[in-house]
Design an enzyme around this catalytic site. Structure first.
Site, PDB file in Angstrom:
ATOM      1  N   ARG A 165       0.851  -1.211   0.007  1.00 16.33           N
ATOM      2  CA  ARG A 165      -0.019   0.059   0.128  1.00 16.33           C
ATOM      3  C   ARG A 165       0.930   1.258   0.086  1.00 16.33           C
ATOM      4  NH1 ARG A 165      -2.058  -3.505   4.062  1.00 16.33           N
ATOM      5  NH2 ARG A 165      -4.130  -4.374   3.455  1.00 16.33           N
ATOM      6  N   LYS A 189      -2.185  -2.917   7.847  1.00 15.17           N
ATOM      7  CA  LYS A 189      -3.523  -2.490   8.523  1.00 15.17           C
ATOM      8  C   LYS A 189      -3.596  -3.349   9.737  1.00 15.17           C
ATOM      9  CE  LYS A 189      -6.295  -0.961   4.813  1.00 15.17           C
ATOM     10  NZ  LYS A 189      -7.450  -0.915   4.152  1.00 15.17           N
ATOM     11  N   HIS A 257      -2.668   2.888  -6.132  1.00 19.28           N
ATOM     12  CA  HIS A 257      -3.382   1.557  -5.724  1.00 19.28           C
ATOM     13  C   HIS A 257      -3.164   0.528  -6.793  1.00 19.28           C
ATOM     14  CE1 HIS A 257      -4.820  -0.862  -2.443  1.00 19.28           C
ATOM     15  NE2 HIS A 257      -6.016  -1.085  -3.323  1.00 19.28           N
ATOM     16  N   ARG A 260      -0.543  -1.971  -6.711  1.00 23.87           N
ATOM     17  CA  ARG A 260      -0.734  -3.271  -5.929  1.00 23.87           C
ATOM     18  C   ARG A 260      -1.622  -4.232  -6.282  1.00 23.87           C
ATOM     19  NH1 ARG A 260      -1.120  -4.766  -0.322  1.00 23.87           N
ATOM     20  NH2 ARG A 260      -3.237  -5.157   0.326  1.00 23.87           N
ATOM     21  N   HIS A 283      -3.867  -9.604   3.624  1.00 27.85           N
ATOM     22  CA  HIS A 283      -5.355  -9.882   4.083  1.00 27.85           C
ATOM     23  C   HIS A 283      -5.600 -10.725   4.999  1.00 27.85           C
ATOM     24  CE1 HIS A 283      -6.218  -8.327  -0.413  1.00 27.85           C
ATOM     25  NE2 HIS A 283      -6.082  -7.430   0.312  1.00 27.85           N
ATOM     26  N   TYR A 292     -10.321  -9.119  -4.478  1.00 29.78           N
ATOM     27  CA  TYR A 292      -9.400  -8.007  -4.762  1.00 29.78           C
ATOM     28  C   TYR A 292      -8.712  -8.272  -5.962  1.00 29.78           C
ATOM     29  CZ  TYR A 292      -5.458  -4.933  -4.116  1.00 29.78           C
ATOM     30  OH  TYR A 292      -4.552  -3.862  -4.272  1.00 29.78           O
TER      31      TYR A 292
END
Length: 311
Positions: A165, A189, A257, A260, A283, A292
């Site tokens: 990211r 994250k 993005h 990615r 993830h 995704y």
């Protein structure tokens, strides 16, 4: 606003104005969000006037039912609002009703009883491998200053070469890329840590930037710097990507993005398995990776046919 003076009683008009002012001064919402909330509540009060056959008062809001809110959302849908717009309508109304509730004027339970419309999953489209490789070279960068061009190329190479990211790439420190390293430890994250392979081409791109950078790069301070030496901000890379889109004739979906996304999509197309790609992207759930990377049923069946002993 003149329309509102006609369709809403003075008590409600005053409280709505106070609410909008509090959003600007206390919560410091962006002008675009404020405009949207003003418009959404105006549309709701316009609807409520017809629904009640008279200007809406605070007492009308106090007795508001979940069915009234559903009727408003249904009316907006008939007029062409999509799921995202409906979700924003509901968010604005909930904020307004909760403000009135905090003032002791209404009960906002009706807003809490409404589920937001299910939002469509919108994903950046992947670039082709040729497009991605062209974008991440130093020669493709539009900055005239060599060290800034090398910096931008290094950041974009990290996004495409490691699937990072943009916040993860800009959060790197020199100490994170030690000579001879073959992996990067990334904190993503939810403060979750993962290891991603550090390709030689990625290491070389970062090393070129470090060599040219005019600022002293302390081991535990941000690796990527802005033109004046401060930490590089995501908006700078986003603006540079916008210029590259124009120069290369790429679509609006070609964002940082999207690099990615391209990383994951190209790995999958090359035979990478979903579990590995899930780990590389950081993830928590495999279903997130499946969506995704744009996996469809035909791709899953292809993997099944190739791998399952009974296929």
């Amino acid at each position: 606003m003149n329309e509102l003076l006609i369709i809403a009683a003075p008590d409600l008009t005053e409280k709505r104005r106070d609410w909008l002012e509090s959003l600007a001064s206390e919560r410091r919402l962006s002008p675009n969000t404020l405009d949207a909330y003003e418009r959404d509540t105006r549309q709701f009060l316009t609807f409520l006037t017809g629904h009640l056959a008279g200007p809406a008062k605070i007492s009308d809001i106090h007795t508001l039912r979940a069915a009234d809110l559903r009727a408003f959302l249904a009316a907006r849908r008939r007029e062409g609002s999509g799921a995202r717009s409906l979700g924003r309508h509901l968010a604005g109304l909930r904020s307004f009703l909760r403000y009135l509730e905090r003032k002791g004027l209404v009960n906002a339970a009706a807003a809490g009883a409404i589920r937001a419309p299910k939002q469509p999953k919108s994903l950046p489209k992947p670039l082709s491998d040729r497009q991605a490789l062209n974008l991440v070279t130093t020669g493709a960068q539009l900055q005239e200053d060599p060290w800034i061009a090398a910096r931008d190329a290094a950041v974009l190479t990290l996004l495409y070469g490691c699937g990072l990211r943009i916040s993860e790439a800009l959060g790197l420190r020199p100490i994170d890329l030690t000579p001879g390293a073959t992996t990067l430890r990334i904190t993503g994250k939810g403060s979750k840590t993962r290891l991603v392979p550090l390709l030689q081409v990625v290491f070389d791109a970062v090393a070129t930037y470090q060599k040219l950078c005019p600022y002293h790069l302390e081991a535990e301070k941000p690796l990527f710097r802005g033109a004046r030496g401060g930490p590089l901000q995501p908006a700078i890379i986003q603006r540079e990507m916008q210029k590259l889109r124009s120069a290369f004739g790429l679509p609006e979906t070609a964002t940082p993005h999207a690099l990615r996304h391209s990383f994951a999509t190209h790995l999958l197309a090359g035979g990478g398995d979903l579990r590995t790609i899930q780990e590389l992207l950081g993830h928590a759930n495999l279903s997130t990776t499946q969506v995704y990377t744009g996996v469809d049923s035909s791709r899953l069946l292809e993997v099944y046919d190739r791998a399952h002993p009974r296929a």
